[in-house]
Design an enzyme around this catalytic site. Structure first.
Site, mmCIF file in Angstrom:
data_model
loop_
_atom_site.group_PDB
_atom_site.id
_atom_site.type_symbol
_atom_site.label_atom_id
_atom_site.label_comp_id
_atom_site.label_asym_id
_atom_site.label_seq_id
_atom_site.Cartn_x
_atom_site.Cartn_y
_atom_site.Cartn_z
ATOM 1 C CG ASP A 138 6.072 16.129 -4.476
ATOM 2 O OD1 ASP A 138 5.259 16.511 -3.880
ATOM 3 O OD2 ASP A 138 5.904 15.151 -5.351
ATOM 4 C CG ASP A 191 1.304 15.018 -2.849
ATOM 5 O OD1 ASP A 191 2.302 15.800 -3.323
ATOM 6 O OD2 ASP A 191 1.059 13.922 -3.105
ATOM 7 C CG HIS A 240 -1.604 9.908 -5.187
ATOM 8 N ND1 HIS A 240 -1.743 10.655 -3.929
ATOM 9 C CD2 HIS A 240 -0.571 10.628 -5.747
ATOM 10 C CE1 HIS A 240 -0.776 11.583 -3.560
ATOM 11 N NE2 HIS A 240 -0.107 11.572 -4.789
ATOM 12 C CG HIS A 259 0.134 7.104 -2.704
ATOM 13 N ND1 HIS A 259 1.330 6.533 -3.067
ATOM 14 C CD2 HIS A 259 0.384 8.454 -3.069
ATOM 15 C CE1 HIS A 259 2.113 7.546 -3.795
ATOM 16 N NE2 HIS A 259 1.366 8.575 -3.531
ATOM 17 C CD GLU A 313 2.262 12.966 -7.979
ATOM 18 O OE1 GLU A 313 3.285 13.221 -7.961
ATOM 19 O OE2 GLU A 313 1.439 12.339 -7.142
ATOM 20 C CD GLU A 365 1.612 15.780 -6.304
ATOM 21 O OE1 GLU A 365 2.817 15.895 -5.950
ATOM 22 O OE2 GLU A 365 0.968 14.998 -6.010
#
Ligand SMILES: [Co+2]
Length: 462
Positions: A235, A246, A315, A323, A348, A443
């Site tokens: 990640d 992300d 998120h 976030h 994710e 994700e």
């Protein structure tokens, strides 16, 4: 490249002059097609010169010839066109000049000097209340006004794709995780043309193993080595002007885990499919869980129904804020808050053979400055110094102990603890399911554009 923007301009120029089109026989078309193919090859090899480069008229004719040949085998034109576009995307994305080296050394910005970066995937909104969006002129205009933001995040996404494509080959049993992470981060820094807070790594490289779901990266002195039976979640994040990509995937070498990986990959894709403007977050969560829990995995004679980890979520993402406030659940029963136009989301999912519930455990590596805390009184000089270092180097982006080591900080653990105790820095310890369980994660970062949904981090790999 030759086929991309330049060619279209040439064609337009010829049409502007007279608009007549030459009729060509099939053999003439084929010859022209070959000629343009040769010219393309020369340009790829950097051997282009004025003598061999076809003039605009020849280029146009050859373009038409290629299209005619493609359409001549009875396949419906629409289908053919789609095929052709796919091929173009694989060979060399539009606007790309030159080629990446192996290992990658050329910043992505230098591969796209026009500043126009590839669009990985655009999905039309399918909900009834969004059907008008694809064709709305007003919404298209709204998009034109924010095109710089789109280019920043597309560039960050292209860096992510190129880095992971290369690093995947290095993620083999026997590799020391700390070396792997540092190598990955070095490629990220080079390809994104790291420049203070304007361009760089968005957060530490997670390489959580097995029952550890997230937020693990080795600290100095951690000699963990990847094993054949490990399930590793990679990640990592890239950012340009605070626009963060992300994206995560799972690496395993023993094929027995394949259904577990597939469960999470497909659950994430389902979440992406479900996402949209005015869609309720709880509906995305329910759709994800349904797909995830339709999978089973057999490990050493025991069958497990894959569980969505119920206290982990995707998120929303805002500039320099990983976030940003909204959570995208991966089980049913979540909040009815809606997704909105212009928002970025990390979709994710985590599939587990354990309890499907995580706790904090083990030594912490990840930290981040609280986005909202303005200032706190600090008595300890070392803590004041460290906070200054953190703010200058990472701003409100997440960092790890290794990032402090590499910029020359030493013996900072007391000061770091002091900053955590004061509330200005928040520690993010590893998140683990029960020992002996296995967790997979996939994700993507998506953008809810006014006219369509863009899956920014999509690649050929996942
Ligand atoms: Co995320």
């Amino acid at each position: 490249m030759v086929e991309g923007g330049e060619n279209q301009q040439a064609a337009a120029a010829v049409e502007g002059e007279g608009g007549e089109k030459k009729e060509l026989s099939k053999s003439q078309r084929k010859r022209l097609a070959k000629k343009i193919q040769k010219a393309k090859t020369r340009q790829l090899l950097g051997e282009e010169n004025a003598d061999v480069a076809p003039n605009a008229e020849v280029q146009q004719a050859a373009q038409e010839a290629l299209e005619a040949i493609n359409a001549s085998d009875g396949t419906p034109a629409k289908k053919k066109k789609k095929k052709k576009n796919n091929r173009k995307k694989k060979k060399a994305p539009q606007g790309m000049v030159g080629e990446q080296t192996d290992p990658p050394t050329i910043p992505v910005a230098d591969l796209y000097p026009s500043g126009v970066f590839p669009i990985a995937e655009e999905i039309p909104y399918h909900q009834d209340f969004n059907l008008h969006r694809e064709t709305s002129a007003e919404l298209r205009e709204a998009e034109r006004l924010i095109k710089d933001v789109y280019q920043d995040v597309r560039q960050a996404a292209e860096v992510h794709r190129q880095v992971r494509q290369h690093m995947r080959k290095k993620m083999v049993p026997g590799v020391k995780l700390i070396d792997m992470c540092e190598e990955l981060e070095n490629f990220s820094r080079t390809l994104i043309k790291e420049n203070g807070l304007k361009a760089g790594i968005a957060f530490p490289t997670g390489c959580s193993l097995n029952h550890v779901a997230a937020h693990y990266t080795p600290n100095k002195g951690d000699n963990t080595v990847l094993g054949y039976d490990d399930v590793m979640k990679i990640d990592f994040g890239t950012q340009i002007n605070g626009r963060i990509i992300d994206s995560a995937f799972t690496v395993s070498h023993n094929p027995k885990y394949d259904p577990l990986l597939e469960a999470s990959r497909e659950a994430t894709n389902q979440g992406i499919k479900e996402a949209g403007i005015d869609v309720r977050l709880c509906d995305v969560g329910a759709a994800i869980q349904e797909v995830m829990e339709s999978y089973e995995v057999e490990l050493d004679g025991k069958t497990y129904q894959v569980k969505s980890i119920r206290n982990l979520t995707g998120h929303s993402i805002a500039p320099y804020q990983i976030h940003a406030g909204k959570s995208v659940p991966i089980v049913k029963g979540g909040e009815a808050t809606k997704m909105e136009e212009g928002e970025f989301f990390a979709i994710e999912t985590f599939g587990s053979t354990g309890r499907g519930y995580i706790n904090e455990d083990m030594e912490c590596s990840h930290y981040m400055r609280d986005f909202d805390v303005q200032r706190v009184p600090l008595r300890m000089p070392k803590a004041k110094h460290l906070l200054g270092v953190i703010e200058r180097n990472f701003g409100t982006l997440a960092f790890c102990r290794r990032f402090l080591d590499r910029i020359g900080e030493e013996k900072y653990l007391m000061a770091l603890k002091n900053l955590c105790d004061s509330g200005i820095i928040v520690p993010y310890p590893p998140l683990v399911d029960v020992k002996g369980s296995y967790v997979a994660q996939y994700e993507h970062t998506i953008l809810l554009r006014p006219t369509c949904k863009e899956v920014l981090s999509r690649g050929d790999d996942y």
